[in-house]
Write an enzyme that holds these catalytic residues in place. Structure first.
Site, PDB file in Angstrom:
ATOM      1  N   ASP A 193       0.819  -1.220   0.000  1.00  0.00           N
ATOM      2  CA  ASP A 193       0.000   0.000   0.000  1.00  0.00           C
ATOM      3  C   ASP A 193       0.850   1.266   0.000  1.00  0.00           C
ATOM      4  O   ASP A 193       0.355   2.347  -0.326  1.00  0.00           O
ATOM      5  CB  ASP A 193      -0.908   0.036   1.234  1.00  0.00           C
ATOM      6  CG  ASP A 193      -2.044  -0.969   1.143  1.00  0.00           C
ATOM      7  OD1 ASP A 193      -2.316  -1.452   0.034  1.00  0.00           O
ATOM      8  OD2 ASP A 193      -2.648  -1.268   2.185  1.00  0.00           O
ATOM      9  N   PHE A 194       2.086   1.144   0.444  1.00  0.00           N
ATOM     10  CA  PHE A 194       2.941   2.324   0.565  1.00  0.00           C
ATOM     11  C   PHE A 194       4.056   2.338  -0.467  1.00  0.00           C
ATOM     12  O   PHE A 194       4.916   3.214  -0.450  1.00  0.00           O
ATOM     13  CB  PHE A 194       3.549   2.385   1.974  1.00  0.00           C
ATOM     14  CG  PHE A 194       2.521   2.148   3.025  1.00  0.00           C
ATOM     15  CD1 PHE A 194       1.638   3.155   3.378  1.00  0.00           C
ATOM     16  CD2 PHE A 194       2.390   0.911   3.617  1.00  0.00           C
ATOM     17  CE1 PHE A 194       0.650   2.931   4.303  1.00  0.00           C
ATOM     18  CE2 PHE A 194       1.394   0.668   4.550  1.00  0.00           C
ATOM     19  CZ  PHE A 194       0.520   1.689   4.894  1.00  0.00           C
TER      20      PHE A 194
END
Lengths: 409, 425
Positions: free
Chosen positions: A180-181
């Site tokens: 997600d990052f």
């Protein structure tokens, strides 16, 4: 381009209609917003972005959708407008906004946009130069279009778990929801930015599909080449490396405190021995060459781990760095917040209009070597009227009628 | 050197973007014509690798004896002089040699920089190209240059002279501390993810710089501290506020994850499976269908507090189901019932995954030095209507010297010959 204060804003003038929610999508469009793009985050009370409710929430303050500590980190610099896409008038406004946008971003499951008549094929009719990015876990269309997962699943699926951790442990994978990052926001935006560049020289519209599975499997390094040529799985190496030794985290003074040390060259090895007060290791036949150090890795790790608890991790890392040895304390987030340089340069405190103070962070990119300013995240629907007036030329009474009809809710 | 010339506008009839695999390639990749000088080590090499996937012409500058990465393990089983690490991270790039230690090299480097839209460099500050030759000198060579500098800890601040690779950066950034058992040592993410994060950010930085260059004719110098990039994962959106407001620090959790235990044993490996918010009834339905739900159908479990209290019991029930089936069965069944699940893939699973095979994810690309193809992971994104960006695996050392120095930069053949003889190239 820059604003009046000299901030580097190369994307000023680029408009993004942003249907993304949760983390991977919004972190991507956040990058665009932080460097000047006008990002319109589409929200609805029928389907509130879960990040507005995820927490943490500031203590001793009334509940509000506008004060979530997670939401306010991933939506910096965006505008928020309410649109109810479940009714035709809401979808029509979305279509009109897409017509005056450069980019549409979405991470709905499956072909939701198509079913609303807001898919690429529909929108390109009203905007022939549109760039649309969709970010499914597996695929935008096909049997797996509705299959779900979050960062932990993508990590496992794409093989990151399989090459992380200690060989005798279960494949726990990573503590954070890593993709997600990393892979997903940044590879999606790389494709968007390249499509924008090409659009400006006549490349036209572009549909971009970012399958989170494929995007994250692209970060495995040479694993796939290794397996397909040798038939061997890349080993799970913990903190070891196949090109440096010693290369590990070692216990330091205090509870759960560690120091990372990575030695690649003979010069670094010599400096490590001297700094730890062990000139005897320099004449120890077991450790004379890098090959011998690899062969004696366990003994070497044990010897180093017997010394390092005498030191504070920060203190030993500083001494090793001064001697030319790659080393760092294994920091915690509180360590970063307590360090004056990191607190000042890597974090930013922003006031919420309702009164809370958020600790957030600029993008990890410093134009001309300086901290880049960021603007706060929007309140739910904060810019609805402003957007409809400025972009679609609606008058206040028309907007009021849309509120009454439920299109803006 | 003609760079960035627009290619002819094609109106692509794309009646259904989902059928893109069947379309004939219509347009070159989006960055076709943009040239990037690649002066990265392992810290930044993924940045330029990603730009290759978008169609950029990436030229890797190497010393005449070859860059150190050409010796990084793992090595090809049939040729120990070929690094698979190098092959992966440099696929689709071109290679020129230049001995930057020699004074004559300056003029040639200047020609090379002048012909590139961007220079992407990485390493410790004192070794960077922009440190050795000067930012201003690079700017003089190319006034609208996009210069992107990836360093372990940034070009300013107390850590600017510190050295470190992936492990040390992962440690410093707080990323490393987060993975592992609560009662054991922390470990770094496999596959050098701190370096990958730096590369991902730097690729986007380069692209924003190129966008500005094309639009305004301005150049820029963008500083990407790798530890700052890795910190994004440490923060996980809300973690800084959780600490400043509530004093809460993320911890290593082993099996534990935000929505409960996240990996479960199967008959032949592991699955990652979670009933995400709203999916609990789906999980129960799946277990009931297999006669394995025990008491989980009790409505008391719809209260998330009860779920947390009964976590050990719930996990036992779920393991009773998962351990009787293969991981592929559990994965497909769970997804069919609407429960988030994936296999914990081995590399073998990925290579043999029919889903990826059907999508043509793995690419066999010729490796000149090996004389055969290598299987590379596919592009991280799909750009329907675009030609594939990669035609080959990594280049041989200096394989593009003639093409770049002579054919593209106009170096006279005699000069080229003498440079090769003296070892400058």
């Amino acid at each position: 381009m820059s604003d009046g204060n000299g901030a580097w804003l190369p994307l000023s003038g680029v408009r993004v209609l942003d249907f993304t929610w949760m983390v991977a999508g919004p972190l991507g469009t956040r990058l665009l917003a932080n460097y000047g793009a006008d990002v319109l985050k589409v929200e609805s009370y029928n389907r509130v972005d879960r990040m507005r409710e995820t927490g943490p929430h500031p203590p001793d303050r009334p509940w509000s959708y506008n004060e979530d500590g997670s939401f306010n980190d991933v939506n910096l610099g965006k505008k928020s407008m309410l649109l109810n896409l479940n009714i035709p008038a809401g979808r029509e406004l979305a279509r009109q906004l897409a017509a005056v946008s450069d980019v549409v971003a979405a991470n709905f499951t499956g072909n939701r946009l198509d079913r609303w008549g807001l898919g690429f094929d529909d929108l390109v009719k009203v905007n022939p130069n549109l760039i649309l990015v969709n970010m499914p876990v597996f695929e935008s269309a096909g049997p797996r279009q509705r299959w779900t997962g979050i960062g932990t699943h993508v990590n496992a699926l794409a093989g990151i778990n399989g090459i992380s951790g200690f060989p005798d442990d279960p494949p726990f994978g990573l503590g954070p929801l890593y993709p997600d990052f990393s892979s997903n926001p940044f590879q999606a935006m790389a494709a968007v930015l390249a499509a924008l560049i090409d659009r400006d020289r006549g490349g036209g519209s572009q549909f971009i599909e970012l399958s989170q599975y494929e995007s994250t499997a692209a970060l495995l390094g040479p694993s796939i080449l290794q397996y397909t040529t040798t038939g061997e799985h890349p080993p799970r190496m913990g903190n070891h490396s196949d090109r440096a030794c010693p290369h590990n985290v070692y216990p330091a003074a205090g509870e759960d405190r560690w120091i990372a040390i990575a030695v690649s060259t003979d010069a670094e090895w010599t400096a490590l021995c001297r700094t730890l007060g062990h000139n005897d290791w320099l004449t120890d036949d077991r450790f004379a060459t890098i090959d011998q150090r690899f062969a004696q890795e366990q003994a070497l790790d044990d010897a180093i781990a017997a010394e390092t608890p005498r030191w504070e991790s920060h203190d030993l890392a500083d001494r090793l760095q001064q001697a030319g040895v790659p080393a760092a304390p294994v920091n915690t987030l509180p360590d970063l917040l307590a360090d004056p340089w990191h607190r000042e340069q890597y974090f930013t405190d922003l006031d919420s209009p309702e009164g809370a103070v958020f600790t957030t962070h600029p993008e990890p990119l410093r134009p001309f070597g300086a901290k880049h300013p960021v603007r706060r995240s929007p309140m739910m629907g904060e810019h609805t009227d402003e957007v409809l007036q400025s972009l679609l030329g609606l008058k206040q009474d028309e907007i009021n009628a849309l509120y009454t009809s439920g299109a803006l809710g | 050197v003609s760079l960035g010339a627009p290619h002819p506008r094609t109106t692509l009839s794309c009646s259904n973007q989902h059928q893109w695999v069947h379309l004939l390639p219509a347009l070159p990749p989006p960055l076709t014509g943009f040239r990037i000088l690649d002066c990265t080590d392992e810290l930044g090499v993924y940045a330029t690798r990603l730009l290759v996937e978008l169609g950029a012409d990436v030229i890797r500058v190497e010393p005449p004896e070859g860059e150190p990465m050409r010796r990084f393990p793992p090595l090809a089983p049939d040729n120990e002089h070929v690094s698979l690490y190098h092959a992966h991270f440099n696929a689709g790039k071109r290679s020129v040699t230049l001995d930057l230690e020699r004074e004559e090299a300056r003029a040639y480097l200047r020609r090379l920089v002048a012909g590139c839209n961007a220079v992407v460099e990485s390493g410790i500050v004192r070794d960077l190209l922009s440190t050795r030759f000067g930012v201003e000198w690079l700017r003089e060579a190319r006034p609208d240059l996009v210069l992107v500098s990836i360093t372990p800890f940034g070009t300013a601040g107390p850590g600017k002279d510190h050295t470190g690779g992936d492990l040390v950066i992962a440690a410093q950034s707080g990323l490393l501390w987060l993975s592992g058992r609560p009662d054991g040592p922390p470990y770094r993410p496999g596959g050098e993810q701190a370096a990958h994060m730096a590369g991902l950010v730097a690729a986007n930085a380069t692209l924003m710089g190129l966008y500005d260059q094309q639009r305004t004719g301005r150049g820029c110098h963008l500083d990407v501290p790798a530890n700052f990039a890795a910190t994004l994962t440490t923060l996980q959106t809300g973690n800084a506020n959780a600490y400043t407001w509530l004093g809460r620090t993320p911890t290593r959790r082993g099996f534990g994850m935000p929505f409960g235990r996240h990996i479960f044993p199967t008959a032949d490996g592991w699955v990652a499976m979670t009933a995400l918010p709203g999916q609990w009834p789906n999980l129960v339905e799946m277990l009931e269908e297999h006669g394995a739900a025990a008491d989980l159908g009790n409505p008391a479990y719809l209260d998330s507090k009860h779920v947390v209290e009964q976590a050990d019991h719930i996990n036992e029930v779920i393991i009773g189901f998962t351990s009787r089936h293969s991981k592929q069965y559990v994965f497909h069944t769970a997804q069919r019932f609407g429960v988030a699940a994936t296999p914990v893939s081995t590399t073998e699973d990925i290579v043999n995954d029919p889903f990826l095979q059907e999508r043509g994810y793995l690419r066999d690309l010729p490796h000149a030095e090996l004389g055969h193809d290598l299987t590379h992971p596919g592009p991280p994104f799909r750009l329907p209507g675009r030609e594939p960006a990669l035609g080959a695996s990594a280049p041989s050392l200096g394989q593009d010297n003639q093409a770049i120095w002579v054919d593209e930069l106009g170096m006279p053949a005699e000069t080229f010959a003498s440079c090769r003889a003296t070892g400058v190239l």
